[in-house]
Structure formats: structure tokens, C-alpha cells
Design a protein around this motif. Sequence first.
Motif, PDB file in Angstrom:
ATOM      1  N   LEU A   1       4.012  16.085  26.762  1.00  0.00           N
ATOM      2  CA  LEU A   1       4.090  14.711  26.276  1.00  0.00           C
ATOM      3  C   LEU A   1       3.814  13.753  27.429  1.00  0.00           C
ATOM      4  CD1 LEU A   1       4.837  12.608  24.065  1.00  0.00           C
ATOM      5  CD2 LEU A   1       7.227  12.867  24.829  1.00  0.00           C
TER       6      LEU A   1
ATOM      7  N   ARG B   1       4.953   6.607  19.439  1.00  0.00           N
ATOM      8  CA  ARG B   1       4.485   7.965  19.689  1.00  0.00           C
ATOM      9  C   ARG B   1       3.278   8.256  18.800  1.00  0.00           C
ATOM     10  NH1 ARG B   1       7.884  13.309  20.902  1.00  0.00           N
ATOM     11  NH2 ARG B   1       6.099  14.691  20.912  1.00  0.00           N
TER      12      ARG B   1
ATOM     13  N   GLU C   1       9.453  18.543  26.248  1.00  0.00           N
ATOM     14  CA  GLU C   1       8.039  18.502  25.888  1.00  0.00           C
ATOM     15  C   GLU C   1       7.201  18.149  27.118  1.00  0.00           C
ATOM     16  OE1 GLU C   1       7.098  16.337  22.220  1.00  0.00           O
ATOM     17  OE2 GLU C   1       9.269  16.038  21.973  1.00  0.00           O
TER      18      GLU C   1
ATOM     19  N   ARG D   1      -3.577  15.168  22.852  1.00  0.00           N
ATOM     20  CA  ARG D   1      -2.369  15.135  23.664  1.00  0.00           C
ATOM     21  C   ARG D   1      -1.348  14.178  23.057  1.00  0.00           C
ATOM     22  NH1 ARG D   1      -1.650  14.286  30.187  1.00  0.00           N
ATOM     23  NH2 ARG D   1       0.553  14.809  30.175  1.00  0.00           N
ATOM     24  N   PRO D   2      -0.083  14.622  22.951  1.00  0.00           N
ATOM     25  CA  PRO D   2       0.954  13.700  22.470  1.00  0.00           C
ATOM     26  C   PRO D   2       1.259  12.656  23.538  1.00  0.00           C
ATOM     27  CG  PRO D   2       1.936  15.806  23.082  1.00  0.00           C
ATOM     28  CD  PRO D   2       0.443  15.958  23.222  1.00  0.00           C
TER      29      PRO D   2
ATOM     30  N   HIS E   1      10.975  14.487  28.262  1.00  0.00           N
ATOM     31  CA  HIS E   1      10.102  15.019  29.320  1.00  0.00           C
ATOM     32  C   HIS E   1      10.406  16.493  29.590  1.00  0.00           C
ATOM     33  CE1 HIS E   1       7.876  15.403  33.018  1.00  0.00           C
ATOM     34  NE2 HIS E   1       8.984  15.678  33.683  1.00  0.00           N
TER      35      HIS E   1
ATOM     36  N   LEU F   1       3.628   8.970  24.375  1.00  0.00           N
ATOM     37  CA  LEU F   1       4.697   8.035  24.039  1.00  0.00           C
ATOM     38  C   LEU F   1       4.535   6.802  24.906  1.00  0.00           C
ATOM     39  CD1 LEU F   1       7.346   7.036  22.798  1.00  0.00           C
ATOM     40  CD2 LEU F   1       8.564   8.429  24.501  1.00  0.00           C
TER      41      LEU F   1
END
Length: 191
Positions: A176, A118, A173, A125-126, A170, A128
Motif C-alpha cells: 500500500l 483509498r 499491507e 497498486r493500492p 503500513h 491511500l
Amino acid sequence: WLTPVSLSEPGGIVEVLRQRGIESASVRNIIISHWHADHIGGLRDFPQARLHTHRAAWDSIQGISGIAALRRAFLPGLVPEDAASRLHWLSEGSDVFGDGSMTVLELPGHAMGQIGIRFVDTNGRPVLLAADACWLSEAFRELRMPHPVTRLLHDWPVYRASLERLHTLHQQEPDLLIVPCHCPETAALIS
């Protein structure tokens, strides 16, 4: 036949990096989500890089060869001879570089010790990188398990727990970006 791999670019990852202005000698760290052949195929091209992985992932491939290795989608010849001396262990919550820029989530099931990474991208923007915790984005969005025949390849209950974890992330967040390695939808977003 069992583990088909194709390169879309001539010269492999080294050439792809070169085309983007990155010399392979400048790659100092490689994070290995799991030790399947399609995730370790270029390791020999980076003899100076530190290899970051989960101990359970590394332990799961020790001493296996032949059919046993193929059943785990592992090709021992892809691992550099000095790999063990370059390993750095990662686990849940590890801060990969000690600066908070990348953290680890354990996502086993598809492979023992599989991890995701992550981070926040250059646009804030985050993201993963979920490795093979699922193959398609619709799987984590809809909590859809793969075809039952994959029970032969996965630890089914553990795989389901990792998929549920992605599904929950999901929902909690929505900003994400969860990126499964083999998803054409997310490949199109990040290319």
C-alpha cells in the motif's frame, strides 16, 4: 505569515490541469480531505464540481472568521458562496462514486473530520491519500509523532490514533502506497 502558500506553477491548478490536457470545466467532483487553506485554495476555479467532504469537517468551519479561522488554518474567502449546495457527505467506508473505485478512511486529529481516500492506481497498486494525517512517510513507518509544539494545532490523542492506524496499515499491507500530502519522498514517487 501564519499560513504561507506558494504556487509552483503560474496560473494555479487550472493551468496545471490544462498543461496535462484536462479542462477545468470537465472536473465534476472534488474530494476535500479537510478545510485548511492549502487544501481548498482552488475551489472557486471549479464552480460546477460536486464537493465531497466529511460532515464534521464542514461543521468545524461554520461561522468562524478572523483569528478563530486562522487558528484552524481556514480562510473563509476561499470557500465558494454556493459550496453548501454542492456538498456530498462522506464518512468511514463511503464508496465515493458507488463503484468501489474510491473508499474513505477517517483520519482526524490534524483537523476535525479529516479523511483519506483509498483507490488502486492505473498500475494496479493500492494507494491511500492520507491528507495531513502525518506530514512525512517516515512518521507512519516509524510511528513518530510530530514536534510537541504541534499540540497547539492538533487534537493530540486523536492525531496519534490516526497515525497508529496508518502505521498498522503500513505493516499489514506493505504494498500500500500511503501518500501524506506534504511529504517530499512520496511527491518524488508520484511526480
